[in-house]
Design a protein around this motif. Structure first.
Motif, short mmCIF file in Angstrom:
data_model
loop_
_atom_site.label_atom_id
_atom_site.label_comp_id
_atom_site.label_asym_id
_atom_site.label_seq_id
_atom_site.Cartn_x
_atom_site.Cartn_y
_atom_site.Cartn_z
N ALA A 167 0.83 -1.21 0.00
CA ALA A 167 0.00 0.00 0.00
C ALA A 167 0.86 1.26 0.00
CB ALA A 167 -0.94 -0.01 1.20
N ARG A 168 1.95 1.24 0.75
CA ARG A 168 2.84 2.40 0.77
C ARG A 168 3.51 2.61 -0.59
NH1 ARG A 168 4.04 0.18 5.89
NH2 ARG A 168 6.04 -0.71 5.23
N LEU A 169 3.90 1.52 -1.22
CA LEU A 169 4.53 1.63 -2.53
C LEU A 169 3.54 2.16 -3.57
CD1 LEU A 169 6.48 -1.77 -2.61
CD2 LEU A 169 7.40 0.48 -2.05
N LEU A 170 2.31 1.70 -3.50
CA LEU A 170 1.31 2.11 -4.48
C LEU A 170 0.85 3.55 -4.27
CD1 LEU A 170 -0.81 -1.17 -4.61
CD2 LEU A 170 0.51 -0.20 -6.51
N ASP A 171 1.13 4.10 -3.11
CA ASP A 171 0.73 5.48 -2.82
C ASP A 171 1.77 6.45 -3.37
OD1 ASP A 171 -0.78 7.57 -1.83
OD2 ASP A 171 0.22 7.53 0.14
N GLU A 172 2.03 6.33 -4.63
CA GLU A 172 3.01 7.17 -5.33
C GLU A 172 2.27 8.01 -6.37
OE1 GLU A 172 5.46 9.27 -7.26
OE2 GLU A 172 6.25 8.19 -5.51
N ARG A 198 10.33 3.62 2.81
CA ARG A 198 9.04 2.95 2.86
C ARG A 198 9.12 1.58 3.52
NH1 ARG A 198 9.14 6.58 -1.12
NH2 ARG A 198 7.18 7.55 -1.80
N LEU A 199 10.34 1.11 3.81
CA LEU A 199 10.53 -0.20 4.43
C LEU A 199 10.51 -0.07 5.94
CD1 LEU A 199 13.34 -1.68 2.13
CD2 LEU A 199 10.85 -1.82 1.87
N THR A 200 9.35 0.28 6.46
CA THR A 200 9.20 0.48 7.91
C THR A 200 8.75 -0.82 8.57
OG1 THR A 200 6.91 1.21 7.63
CG2 THR A 200 8.63 2.91 7.57
N GLY A 201 9.03 -0.92 9.88
CA GLY A 201 8.65 -2.12 10.61
C GLY A 201 9.62 -3.25 10.40
#
Length: 373
Positions: free
Chosen positions: A232-237, A261-264
């Motif tokens: 989802a984070r990657l797609l939010d571009e 974007r590589l959190t957690g």
């Protein structure tokens, strides 16, 4: 344009794996028959330097010129190999189409024109090969207000168009671009655009985590699990939601974009699986949004050999036939090099090489610059 001609096409893309080349015979209408194909990998030193030159750095003008020289020497060796495989002399070849290596792609910036920069030394290549060289294919389109990319849709239309139903071509190089070909009876124009990353992020991650230059057959990504939060984070571009015409490159999709974007807590193999799903989703969602009547998706570039990526595309597009361009008579690793041989052919015959509907240019333009032998 009634007689056949031999041309060579050379392409080194954003995947930075090396140079692909073809020797092709073009008929009077510009239709190619590939006679020979060869590949020369970049040395680790040249690859690292070309990658570094995608960003500002010390003494980059000098380093860029030297990298261009090294690229020309590699291209020259590849041209010699193609001539040997094809049993041809340099004198028999009308021209070499040399794309060069893109290190910056910033169309539309600054005064609205921007620029695109490919490292290349076509004069040195002509000197080494004894063959005319056509290069600098993108800048004329940019000067006319276009993106300068993608340029392959005009070739795709010639090579794969005219089918009974709408067909799409997905080039999976370092970046990914789509060409949308209408059915033969449909008067709609050919369209195309960059849709997101291809192999660039996948290659970066496996090289960092496993020391491999690429994920052979997608075996590592196939064994991982997609992390939905990361996806989802990657797609939010924003680029992915922008309307065509549009193009992209390592200026956007690079490690500096990915790593924050590589959190957690993420398993490295799951990151690879998520990047594969992201690449497939970018292409599949763009295709559905822009050409829902498409029945066939033909894939080319190195990503077409990634079996996991191809499986993901088929799963996301269950109503389409997804295959490589092999099924249409042109192996996936030969398509882009053949496209730049065709662009050189078009230049020699003063035929336009761009599609304004694709790049956003103000009109059709002859692309390229000649460096005589």
């Amino acid at each position: 344009m009634g007689t056949s001609e031999l041309l060579i096409g050379l392409m080194s893309g954003t995947s930075l794996d090396g140079v692909d080349g073809v020797l092709a015979r073009f008929d009077g209408q510009g239709r190619p028959t590939v006679l020979a194909h060869a590949h020369r990998p970049f040395s680790a030193v040249l690859r690292d330097e070309l990658l570094a030159l995608n960003q500002s750095g010390p003494d980059e003008l000098h380093r860029g010129a030297l990298a261009g020289n090294a690229l020309a020497e590699l291209q020259s060796a590849l041209v010699g190999e193609l001539l040997t495989i094809g049993g041809m002399s340099a004198q028999a070849v009308r021209a070499v189409g040399s794309h060069g290596q893109t290190v910056r792609h910033r169309p539309g910036e600054f005064d609205g024109t921007g620029y695109t920069l490919q490292l290349n030394q076509p004069a040195l290549l002509a000197e080494r090969c004894g063959i005319d060289v056509v290069s600098d294919f993108r800048s004329r389109d940019v000067a006319a207000g276009g993106q300068g990319a993608p340029l392959v849709p005009a070739f795709h239309a010639m090579a794969f168009g005219g089918q009974p139903a709408a067909t799409a071509i997905l080039n999976l190089g370092g970046m990914a671009n789509l060409t949308l070909l209408p059915a033969a009876a449909d008067p709609a124009p050919v369209r195309g655009f960059d849709c997101g990353p291809g192999n660039a992020l996948l290659d970066f991650w496996i090289q960092r985590e496993r020391g491999q230059s690429y994920d052979t057959d997608g075996r590592w990504s196939a064994g991982g699990q997609v992390d939905q939060a990361l996806l989802a984070r990657l797609l939010d571009e924003p680029f992915l939601r922008a309307a065509p015409p549009k193009s992209t490159g390592r200026d956007l999709f690079n490690p500096a974009w990915l790593l924050p974007r590589l959190t957690g807590t993420l398993k490295p193999q799951d990151v690879q699986a998520t990047l594969a799903e992201f690449t497939a989703r970018c292409a599949a969602e763009a295709l559905v949004a822009q050409a829902s009547d498409t029945t066939t998706l033909l894939c080319c570039g190195g990503g077409a050999l990634n079996q996991d990526l191809m499986r993901r595309l088929q799963a996301l597009l269950p109503d389409l036939r997804v295959s490589s361009t092999d099924s249409a008579g042109l192996p996936p690793l030969q398509v882009e090099a053949t496209a730049f041989a065709w662009l050189a052919w078009a230049f020699l015959h003063r035929q336009p090489g761009n599609r304004p509907e694709v790049t956003g240019a103000r009109g059709l333009r002859v692309l390229g610059a000649l460096h005589p032998a």
